[in-house]
Design a protein around this motif. Sequence first.
Motif, short mmCIF file in Angstrom:
data_model
loop_
_atom_site.label_atom_id
_atom_site.label_comp_id
_atom_site.label_asym_id
_atom_site.label_seq_id
_atom_site.Cartn_x
_atom_site.Cartn_y
_atom_site.Cartn_z
N TRP A 245 0.82 -1.28 0.05
CA TRP A 245 0.01 0.15 0.08
C TRP A 245 0.81 1.27 0.16
O TRP A 245 0.96 2.09 -0.88
CB TRP A 245 -1.12 0.11 1.30
N PHE A 246 1.97 1.41 1.07
CA PHE A 246 2.88 2.41 0.79
C PHE A 246 3.85 1.96 1.78
O PHE A 246 4.03 0.75 2.57
CB PHE A 246 2.14 3.74 1.49
N ASN B 182 8.04 3.37 3.84
CA ASN B 182 9.04 4.64 4.03
C ASN B 182 10.32 3.91 4.41
O ASN B 182 10.41 2.69 4.18
CB ASN B 182 8.44 5.64 4.91
N ARG C 185 -4.00 7.23 7.54
CA ARG C 185 -4.55 7.00 6.18
C ARG C 185 -6.03 5.95 6.29
O ARG C 185 -6.74 6.51 5.11
CB ARG C 185 -3.40 6.35 5.27
#
Length: 128
Positions: A16-17, A19, A68
């Motif tokens: 999804w995302f 970092n 989110r």
Amino acid sequence: MDGKCPFCELAPENIWFQNETGVVLWDGFPVSEGHSLVVHHQHVASLFDLEPELQSELWRLVTETRERLQEKFQPDGYNIGLNDGVAAGQTVMHAHIHVIPRWNDDVPDPRGGVRWIIPDKANYWGDE
């Protein structure tokens, strides 16, 4: 399983995302819409195998995930937790934290939340 860690060899479509700390995935077997997994990039079996600073970074990623999810799904609450060890139900031996959106009335009575892993001890408030 063939011995390979499914969280170390991720297909891009499952992410999804991410970092510099870790990656956030949609759970492959979600218990609710938006059920996500927050996975540290470092392969360790337990969250507690990470240095305290790395644990804190992962919890910051959990916070971002919750933010989110709130924007995307507007749930009424969350269950957030981890299964630490086989006895606790951990099936993928790579530290990860579940972020599970919850909605009013998604179950008849949500009281007790994660306590229901041992049903005989979940209802601490007694029958009403």
